[in-house]
Write a protein that holds these residues in place. Structure first.
Motif, mmCIF file in Angstrom:
data_model
loop_
_atom_site.group_PDB
_atom_site.id
_atom_site.type_symbol
_atom_site.label_atom_id
_atom_site.label_comp_id
_atom_site.label_asym_id
_atom_site.label_seq_id
_atom_site.Cartn_x
_atom_site.Cartn_y
_atom_site.Cartn_z
ATOM 1 N N CYS A 196 0.859 -1.188 0.000
ATOM 2 C CA CYS A 196 0.000 0.000 0.000
ATOM 3 C C CYS A 196 0.889 1.228 0.000
ATOM 4 O O CYS A 196 2.007 1.185 0.506
ATOM 5 C CB CYS A 196 -0.868 0.036 1.265
ATOM 6 S SG CYS A 196 -1.975 -1.372 1.371
ATOM 7 N N LYS A 204 0.110 4.084 1.543
ATOM 8 C CA LYS A 204 0.065 4.659 2.885
ATOM 9 C C LYS A 204 -0.584 3.640 3.818
ATOM 10 O O LYS A 204 -1.323 2.767 3.355
ATOM 11 C CB LYS A 204 -0.782 5.947 2.882
ATOM 12 C CG LYS A 204 -0.110 7.117 2.193
ATOM 13 C CD LYS A 204 -1.031 8.310 2.124
ATOM 14 C CE LYS A 204 -0.959 9.138 3.382
ATOM 15 N NZ LYS A 204 -1.800 10.362 3.270
ATOM 16 N N ALA A 205 -0.337 3.793 5.106
ATOM 17 C CA ALA A 205 -0.943 2.868 6.072
ATOM 18 C C ALA A 205 -2.217 3.499 6.628
ATOM 19 O O ALA A 205 -2.156 4.501 7.357
ATOM 20 C CB ALA A 205 0.032 2.599 7.206
ATOM 21 N N CYS A 206 -3.363 2.949 6.279
ATOM 22 C CA CYS A 206 -4.623 3.486 6.800
ATOM 23 C C CYS A 206 -4.664 3.244 8.312
ATOM 24 O O CYS A 206 -4.254 2.185 8.788
ATOM 25 C CB CYS A 206 -5.812 2.812 6.122
ATOM 26 S SG CYS A 206 -5.809 3.087 4.348
ATOM 27 N N TYR A 227 -6.880 2.531 10.404
ATOM 28 C CA TYR A 227 -7.795 1.548 11.004
ATOM 29 C C TYR A 227 -7.426 0.122 10.591
ATOM 30 O O TYR A 227 -8.044 -0.832 11.034
ATOM 31 C CB TYR A 227 -9.239 1.826 10.546
ATOM 32 C CG TYR A 227 -9.378 1.858 9.032
ATOM 33 C CD1 TYR A 227 -9.580 0.699 8.307
ATOM 34 C CD2 TYR A 227 -9.270 3.061 8.331
ATOM 35 C CE1 TYR A 227 -9.680 0.733 6.922
ATOM 36 C CE2 TYR A 227 -9.364 3.098 6.962
ATOM 37 C CZ TYR A 227 -9.566 1.933 6.264
ATOM 38 O OH TYR A 227 -9.637 1.966 4.891
ATOM 39 N N CYS A 228 -6.392 -0.028 9.761
ATOM 40 C CA CYS A 228 -6.223 -1.303 9.054
ATOM 41 C C CYS A 228 -5.297 -2.262 9.783
ATOM 42 O O CYS A 228 -4.187 -1.901 10.163
ATOM 43 C CB CYS A 228 -5.666 -1.009 7.664
ATOM 44 S SG CYS A 228 -5.404 -2.509 6.714
ATOM 45 N N PHE A 245 -4.811 -5.390 8.250
ATOM 46 C CA PHE A 245 -4.511 -6.414 7.240
ATOM 47 C C PHE A 245 -3.007 -6.609 7.139
ATOM 48 O O PHE A 245 -2.231 -5.815 7.671
ATOM 49 C CB PHE A 245 -5.032 -5.980 5.862
ATOM 50 C CG PHE A 245 -6.521 -6.003 5.737
ATOM 51 C CD1 PHE A 245 -7.336 -6.488 6.748
ATOM 52 C CD2 PHE A 245 -7.129 -5.522 4.582
ATOM 53 C CE1 PHE A 245 -8.712 -6.493 6.633
ATOM 54 C CE2 PHE A 245 -8.512 -5.522 4.456
ATOM 55 C CZ PHE A 245 -9.293 -6.005 5.477
ATOM 56 N N PHE A 294 0.008 -5.961 5.299
ATOM 57 C CA PHE A 294 0.491 -5.091 4.218
ATOM 58 C C PHE A 294 1.768 -4.389 4.668
ATOM 59 O O PHE A 294 2.095 -4.359 5.854
ATOM 60 C CB PHE A 294 -0.568 -4.033 3.841
ATOM 61 C CG PHE A 294 -0.713 -2.944 4.867
ATOM 62 C CD1 PHE A 294 -1.528 -3.106 5.966
ATOM 63 C CD2 PHE A 294 0.003 -1.755 4.739
ATOM 64 C CE1 PHE A 294 -1.641 -2.105 6.923
ATOM 65 C CE2 PHE A 294 -0.106 -0.750 5.694
ATOM 66 C CZ PHE A 294 -0.935 -0.933 6.785
ATOM 67 N N GLY A 339 -5.944 -7.147 -1.511
ATOM 68 C CA GLY A 339 -4.762 -6.705 -0.765
ATOM 69 C C GLY A 339 -5.112 -6.112 0.577
ATOM 70 O O GLY A 339 -6.162 -6.420 1.138
ATOM 71 N N GLY A 340 -4.205 -5.216 1.011
ATOM 72 C CA GLY A 340 -3.251 -4.454 0.224
ATOM 73 C C GLY A 340 -3.938 -3.609 -0.871
ATOM 74 O O GLY A 340 -5.140 -3.426 -0.902
ATOM 75 N N THR A 341 -3.091 -3.144 -1.725
ATOM 76 C CA THR A 341 -3.567 -2.352 -2.860
ATOM 77 C C THR A 341 -2.947 -2.912 -4.139
ATOM 78 O O THR A 341 -1.840 -2.507 -4.528
ATOM 79 C CB THR A 341 -3.164 -0.865 -2.701
ATOM 80 O OG1 THR A 341 -3.527 -0.413 -1.401
ATOM 81 C CG2 THR A 341 -3.847 0.008 -3.743
ATOM 82 N N ARG A 390 -5.755 7.825 4.154
ATOM 83 C CA ARG A 390 -5.768 7.183 2.834
ATOM 84 C C ARG A 390 -5.120 8.108 1.809
ATOM 85 O O ARG A 390 -4.950 9.302 2.052
ATOM 86 C CB ARG A 390 -7.202 6.806 2.441
ATOM 87 C CG ARG A 390 -7.735 5.678 3.308
ATOM 88 C CD ARG A 390 -9.047 5.187 2.813
ATOM 89 N NE ARG A 390 -8.946 4.590 1.499
ATOM 90 C CZ ARG A 390 -8.652 3.311 1.267
ATOM 91 N NH1 ARG A 390 -8.442 2.479 2.269
ATOM 92 N NH2 ARG A 390 -8.594 2.853 0.040
#
Ligand code: SF4
Length: 376
Positions: free
Chosen positions: A11, A13-15, A17-18, A20, A22, A58-60, A130
């Motif tokens: 990704c 950027k690191a969101c 709230y996430c 996952f 990544f 993902g991820g992105t 984001r």
């Protein structure tokens, strides 16, 4: 039906709230692709039928170039059979969807996009950390349609700090005004080791209270129904014939295979999960060391999964299937527990024509209700 999933753990950027699997260290992408292709080629015949869906998530995934995505798809198509007309999805961030990039995705055979919109308010997108702007989402969706994509999912988040009912209504009005056929709307959860959870503990953000969460969920259902989006899974809405086939495989307990860090596979008896660390995944696959763990599910684990997944959907649980797959004793246990629940909270559960369902009102307490129906 069987599905194939690829996890792309990168990704920009690191969101906040996430939780996952990544990384924002994009310099590992090439090494990851080499390992992913190796994993796919060494997979053997885990699922003995052609795949009905391919899902790159993902991820992105759209941080990858056309060449990198093509390398992944080539490995999949060399190693496995994919049905003609399969649903082939890629998750995308709005800021990656230029006209050229969309054309590449179309050329590569994707027929469905899942676009991470999350909000149409820049201040909320910034709070989430984001990478896109709200107007980019609208432009990206319109460009995707012009590029020939007619199966579009968008993700929105509600229940986040500062999201008033008025702003949520505006987010919904915007999304349903766009040419999308599917909506995944998730209530924010404060996951361990995320920035939002830390901020929550420090009192830096106000969490949405229960009454507001319920009001936002109810508004979501109301607006979706006005626009003919069927609420077919707790967090998912679709117009006719546009349900996610890939995610429906998970919810109906069908088989799937996953590749990449943290990806899961299920063959009806065994569950396999890959290391949830990009570095370790690359190190282990490069060194020929194990990169996954497998467990054989007991009968009660299979039954509990069956309940957990099916009760998330508007299809519910067919009692005939319970009897056929798990026997009379299990069926009697379920009917008795469900009967008890219906007696006290009839608005949350329905048993009709041998189908047991949790109602949309009951989905607000899905985990609690499902736990009470499960077997030890
Ligand atoms: S883009 Fe998706 S996977 Fe990446 S950090 Fe944000 S929510 Fe997580």
């Amino acid at each position: 039906m069987s599905g194939l999933y690829i996890h792309v753990p990168f990704c920009r950027k690191a969101c906040r709230y996430c939780d996952f699997c990544f990384t924002v260290s994009l310099q590992y992408i090439d090494a990851y692709i080499v390992c992913l292709v190796k994993e796919i080629k060494n997979a053997g015949n885990i699922v003995n039928e052609a795949f009905s869906t391919v899902y790159i998530g993902g991820g992105t995934p759209t941080v990858l170039s056309k060449r990198q995505i093509a390398a992944i798809l080539a490995a999949i198509y060399e190693q496995f059979s994919v049905k003609n007309g399969a649903e082939v999805t890629i998750e995308a961030n709005p800021d990656d969807l230029s006209e050229d990039y969309l054309k590449s995705l179309k050329d590569l055979g994707f027929n469905r996009l899942s676009i991470g919109v999350q909000s149409f308010f820049d201040e909320d997108i910034d709070l989430m950390n984001r990478s896109h702007r709200s107007l980019e989402s609208i432009a990206a969706i319109n460009r995707a349609v012009r590029a020939g994509f007619h199966s579009l999912n968008t993700d929105l988040i509600y229940g986040m700090p500062g999201l008033t009912i008025k702003k949520w209504e505006e987010n919904l009005a915007r999304i349903f005004d766009l040419p999308v056929q599917h909506l995944s709307a998730y209530h924010l959860t404060y996951e361990k080791d995320t920035v939002f959870e830390l901020w929550r503990q420090q009192g830096r953000i106000n969490i949405t209270d229960e009454a507001d969460s319920i009001a936002q969920y109810m508004l979501l259902r109301e607006k979706a129904s006005q626009y003919n989006f069927e609420h077919y899974e707790v967090s998912n809405f679709a117009v006719k014939e546009q349900r996610s086939k890939h995610n429906s495989i998970y919810w109906s307990g069908d088989t799937y295979i996953g590749f990449g860090p943290s990806a899961h596979s299920y063959d009806g008896n065994r569950r396999k999960w890959n290391i949830a660390s990009v570095n370790k995944y690359i190190q282990n696959i490069s060194a020929g060391k194990p990169h996954s763990k497998t467990e054989v599910l007991s009968e009660s684990e299979k039954y509990n999964e069956f309940l957990i997944t099916r009760l998330r959907t508007s299809e519910g649980v067919n009692l005939e299937h319970v009897k056929d797959r798990f026997g009379n004793k299990v069926l009697e246990d379920l009917v008795s527990k469900a009967g008890h629940h219906i007696q006290y909270r009839p608005e949350e559960m329905l048993l009709s024509n041998e189908i047991l369902k949790i109602t949309p009102e009951g989905w607000l307490r899905l985990d609690h209700i499902t736990r009470n129906l499960m077997r030890d």
